[in-house]
Design a protein around this motif. Structure first.
Motif, PDB file in Angstrom:
ATOM      1  N   SER A 127       0.828  -1.222   0.000  1.00 24.40           N
ATOM      2  CA  SER A 127       0.000   0.000   0.000  1.00 24.40           C
ATOM      3  C   SER A 127       0.856   1.263   0.000  1.00 24.40           C
ATOM      4  CB  SER A 127      -0.906   0.028   1.221  1.00 24.40           C
ATOM      5  OG  SER A 127      -1.744  -1.093   1.203  1.00 24.40           O
ATOM      6  N   GLU A 128       0.326   2.267  -0.691  1.00 25.60           N
ATOM      7  CA  GLU A 128       0.985   3.564  -0.773  1.00 25.60           C
ATOM      8  C   GLU A 128      -0.054   4.643  -0.528  1.00 25.60           C
ATOM      9  OE1 GLU A 128       2.848   3.891  -4.601  1.00 25.60           O
ATOM     10  OE2 GLU A 128       4.328   2.339  -4.119  1.00 25.60           O
ATOM     11  N   PRO A 129       0.395   5.894  -0.289  1.00 28.27           N
ATOM     12  CA  PRO A 129      -0.583   6.958  -0.058  1.00 28.27           C
ATOM     13  C   PRO A 129      -1.641   7.026  -1.168  1.00 28.27           C
ATOM     14  CG  PRO A 129       1.625   7.748   0.420  1.00 28.27           C
ATOM     15  CD  PRO A 129       1.777   6.355  -0.111  1.00 28.27           C
ATOM     16  N   GLU A 130      -1.240   6.744  -2.404  1.00 29.40           N
ATOM     17  CA  GLU A 130      -2.212   6.832  -3.498  1.00 29.40           C
ATOM     18  C   GLU A 130      -2.445   5.488  -4.192  1.00 29.40           C
ATOM     19  OE1 GLU A 130      -1.538  10.396  -6.070  1.00 29.40           O
ATOM     20  OE2 GLU A 130      -0.073  10.846  -4.486  1.00 29.40           O
ATOM     21  N   ALA A 131      -2.090   4.403  -3.544  1.00 25.67           N
ATOM     22  CA  ALA A 131      -2.341   3.082  -4.134  1.00 25.67           C
ATOM     23  C   ALA A 131      -2.708   2.112  -3.020  1.00 25.67           C
ATOM     24  CB  ALA A 131      -1.110   2.583  -4.902  1.00 25.67           C
ATOM     25  N   GLY A 132      -4.012   2.031  -2.737  1.00 21.85           N
ATOM     26  CA  GLY A 132      -4.515   1.092  -1.733  1.00 21.85           C
ATOM     27  C   GLY A 132      -5.196  -0.047  -2.464  1.00 21.85           C
ATOM     28  N   VAL A 154       7.345   5.911  -1.045  1.00 21.31           N
ATOM     29  CA  VAL A 154       6.746   5.873   0.292  1.00 21.31           C
ATOM     30  C   VAL A 154       5.715   4.755   0.350  1.00 21.31           C
ATOM     31  CG1 VAL A 154       5.337   7.174   1.970  1.00 21.31           C
ATOM     32  CG2 VAL A 154       7.030   8.384   0.584  1.00 21.31           C
ATOM     33  N   LYS A 155       5.708   4.006   1.441  1.00 24.20           N
ATOM     34  CA  LYS A 155       4.676   2.976   1.675  1.00 24.20           C
ATOM     35  C   LYS A 155       3.854   3.398   2.888  1.00 24.20           C
ATOM     36  CE  LYS A 155       5.728   0.209  -1.674  1.00 24.20           C
ATOM     37  NZ  LYS A 155       4.747  -0.208  -2.699  1.00 24.20           N
ATOM     38  N   ASN A 156       2.602   3.036   2.874  1.00 24.79           N
ATOM     39  CA  ASN A 156       1.692   3.459   3.959  1.00 24.79           C
ATOM     40  C   ASN A 156       1.033   2.288   4.662  1.00 24.79           C
ATOM     41  OD1 ASN A 156       1.788   6.232   4.059  1.00 24.79           O
ATOM     42  ND2 ASN A 156      -0.397   6.493   3.716  1.00 24.79           N
ATOM     43  N   TRP A 157       0.651   2.508   5.927  1.00 25.57           N
ATOM     44  CA  TRP A 157      -0.139   1.556   6.728  1.00 25.57           C
ATOM     45  C   TRP A 157       0.513   0.176   6.773  1.00 25.57           C
ATOM     46  CZ3 TRP A 157      -3.070   3.526   2.274  1.00 25.57           C
ATOM     47  CH2 TRP A 157      -3.643   4.767   2.527  1.00 25.57           C
ATOM     48  N   ILE A 158       1.813   0.143   7.013  1.00 23.63           N
ATOM     49  CA  ILE A 158       2.512  -1.143   6.977  1.00 23.63           C
ATOM     50  C   ILE A 158       2.512  -1.804   8.362  1.00 23.63           C
ATOM     51  CG2 ILE A 158       4.681  -2.320   6.411  1.00 23.63           C
ATOM     52  CD1 ILE A 158       3.094  -1.029   3.971  1.00 23.63           C
ATOM     53  N   THR A 210       1.787   0.111  13.117  1.00 22.60           N
ATOM     54  CA  THR A 210       1.482   0.412  11.716  1.00 22.60           C
ATOM     55  C   THR A 210       2.189   1.708  11.363  1.00 22.60           C
ATOM     56  OG1 THR A 210      -0.690  -0.540  12.174  1.00 22.60           O
ATOM     57  CG2 THR A 210      -0.450   0.668  10.108  1.00 22.60           C
ATOM     58  N   HIS A 211       3.044   1.623  10.357  1.00 19.02           N
ATOM     59  CA  HIS A 211       3.886   2.787  10.032  1.00 19.02           C
ATOM     60  C   HIS A 211       3.878   3.095   8.543  1.00 19.02           C
ATOM     61  CE1 HIS A 211       6.388   3.211  13.778  1.00 19.02           C
ATOM     62  NE2 HIS A 211       5.870   2.015  13.979  1.00 19.02           N
ATOM     63  N   SER A 212       4.266   4.327   8.231  1.00 15.82           N
ATOM     64  CA  SER A 212       4.670   4.617   6.860  1.00 15.82           C
ATOM     65  C   SER A 212       6.173   4.324   6.776  1.00 15.82           C
ATOM     66  CB  SER A 212       4.375   6.082   6.501  1.00 15.82           C
ATOM     67  OG  SER A 212       5.033   6.919   7.416  1.00 15.82           O
ATOM     68  N   LEU A 213       6.632   4.071   5.567  1.00 19.78           N
ATOM     69  CA  LEU A 213       8.052   3.773   5.357  1.00 19.78           C
ATOM     70  C   LEU A 213       8.567   4.646   4.221  1.00 19.78           C
ATOM     71  CD1 LEU A 213       7.839  -0.159   5.243  1.00 19.78           C
ATOM     72  CD2 LEU A 213       8.364   1.241   7.258  1.00 19.78           C
ATOM     73  N   MET A 214       9.789   5.126   4.359  1.00 16.44           N
ATOM     74  CA  MET A 214      10.358   5.981   3.320  1.00 16.44           C
ATOM     75  C   MET A 214      11.619   5.345   2.729  1.00 16.44           C
ATOM     76  SD  MET A 214       8.554   8.190   5.334  1.00 16.44           S
ATOM     77  CE  MET A 214       9.608   8.895   6.559  1.00 16.44           C
TER      78      MET A 214
END
Ligand code: CAA
Length: 380
Positions: A127-132, A154-158, A210-214
């Protein structure tokens, strides 16, 4: 529910998970949720007991068990602590499974073995901010630079985002090829340019992290790619098929946990001169809960059986997740209702289970995505 159709081994796994959850997860579960505290000690014990790599073959440190045993264990763990269940589910189904099925011998020895033993944790980064739901729209790039990939994005909600040591990162290498140009890379914590972002404050499963990753110009060696060049999207989809059975197991645990609490409370609590379970209004709720849970359990165990039989389980996995997550939501709402005012306060557990239930309709494919998957399968 009768369990004569389970083997001795499956029953023993279920009972061991139940006993572990009561003994080690129940004390402190309310505080961990309140304080968003990761269950480090408990996850370590889960590793030692073989719950973190249940289906991995023993040669790579796993338990060599079937998917049915995995579902039964997840249900028992989630009944008590749904956060511990998702930590376990991601490590088992989304990280270990894909590594064992598609990884090289070297990748299995280096990463799968410690993951399966629960010595380290893994995370699955799609998942990404604009790709769920629209997972083919990956913006994270893995540029082919000869003997390494240059990873940016960037990855989101990991899930396990902060605690993991190994991350399976999906990224686009050839944008013109769309989903066929996507790769999956094994990224280690500590690689230069890789940073763990903010921890999400969540409605439920609050003690999972649950984190975002850069990723900023992270050089990932070519040997860390799983599968052929461009296999990453297929990897993610096939891995998620099994993951959805795991989440169905988690949802089932949330539902049956709240039902068992409601049943017990309804026998103890009195109103209008009798136990509330003697009122038809409560009996109808209990009847519906019990029926729906059994239906969801049978569908989930059916999906597990189909997977273990080596048959195509895309449809069954999506159906199991769709139904079990709906049952989790419906059952927990009614369990709170049965408890009345007590259901709305922390020490009775059902309010937490109600908050935990919601995510099962969102992650590893929303309910709407499951319906798309099911429709495609039945129409093809
Ligand atoms: N199993 C195997 N292959 C699949 C598949 C499945 N379930 N779904 C799609 N594919 C394959 C297709 O066959 C196709 O491959 P080919 O081109 O080789 O035929 C390819 O993937 C692309 O599929 P579509 O053309 O159907 O693409 P689409 O964009 O129309 O739809 C989708 C794809 C089904 C909607 C997909 O994007 C999807 O499942 N989205 C949901 C993503 C998701 O579940 N995210 C969860 C995040 S992870 C998480 O939550 C983990 C956590 O931490 C708890």
């Amino acid at each position: 529910m009768y369990d004569f159709f389970l083997t001795e081994e499956q029953r023993a796994v279920r009972d061991a998970a139940r006993e572990f959850a009561q003994r080690e997860l129940l004390p402190g579960v309310i505080e961990r949720d309140k304080e968003e505290k990761f269950p480090h000690e408990q996850v370590k014990m889960m590793g030692e007991l073989g719950f973190m790599g249940m289906m991995v073959s023993p040669q790579y440190g796993g338990g060599g068990m079937d998917t049915t045993s995995y579902v039964l264990a997840l249900e028992e763990i989630a009944k008590i602590d749904a956060s511990a269940a998702v930590i376990m589910s991601v490590n088992n189904s989304l990280v270990c499974w894909g590594l064992e099925k598609y990884g090289t011998e070297e990748q299995k020895r280096k990463y799968l073995t410690p993951l399966a033993k629960g010595e380290i944790l893994g995370a699955f980064c799609l998942s990404e901010p604009e790709a769920g739901s629209d997972a083919t729209s990956q913006k994270t790039t893995a540029e082919d630079c000869g003997d390494y990939y240059l990873l940016n994005g960037v990855k989101n909600w990991i899930t396990n985002g902060g605690t993991a040591s190994v991350y399976l990162v999906i990224a686009q290498t050839y944008p013109e090829k769309k989903h066929k140009g996507i790769n999956v890379l094994i990224v280690e914590k500590g690689m230069e340019g890789f940073a763990v972002g903010k921890k999400e404050e969540k409605l439920g499963i609050r003690s999972s992290d649950t984190h975002s990753l850069m990723f900023n110009n992270v050089k990932v060696p070519k040997e860390n790619r799983i599968g052929e060049d461009g296999f990453g999207f297929k990897f993610a989809m096939t891995t998620l098929n099994g993951g959805r059975i795991g989440i169905a197991g988690q949802a089932l645990g949330i539902a049956s946990g709240s039902y068992e609490l409601a049943l017990k409370y309804s026998k103890e609590r009195k109103s209008f001169g009798k136990a509330i379970c003697e009122h038809q209004a409560i009996q109808f709720k209990l009847s519906e809960m019990a029926t729906n849970i059994n239906a969801a359990r049978l569908l989930t165990l059916h999906a597990a059986k189909i997977k273990d039989a080596g048959l195509d389980y895309v449809n069954e996995a999506a159906q199991a997740k769709l139904l079990a997550s709906q049952v989790a939501m419906d059952t927990t709402i009614e369990a709170v209702q049965v408890h009345g005012g007590y259901g709305y306060v922390r020490e009775f557990h059902v309010e937490r289970l109600m908050r935990d239930a919601k995510i099962t309709q969102i992650y590893e494919g929303t309910s709407e995505i499951q319906k798309i998957v099911i429709a495609r399968e039945i129409l093809k």
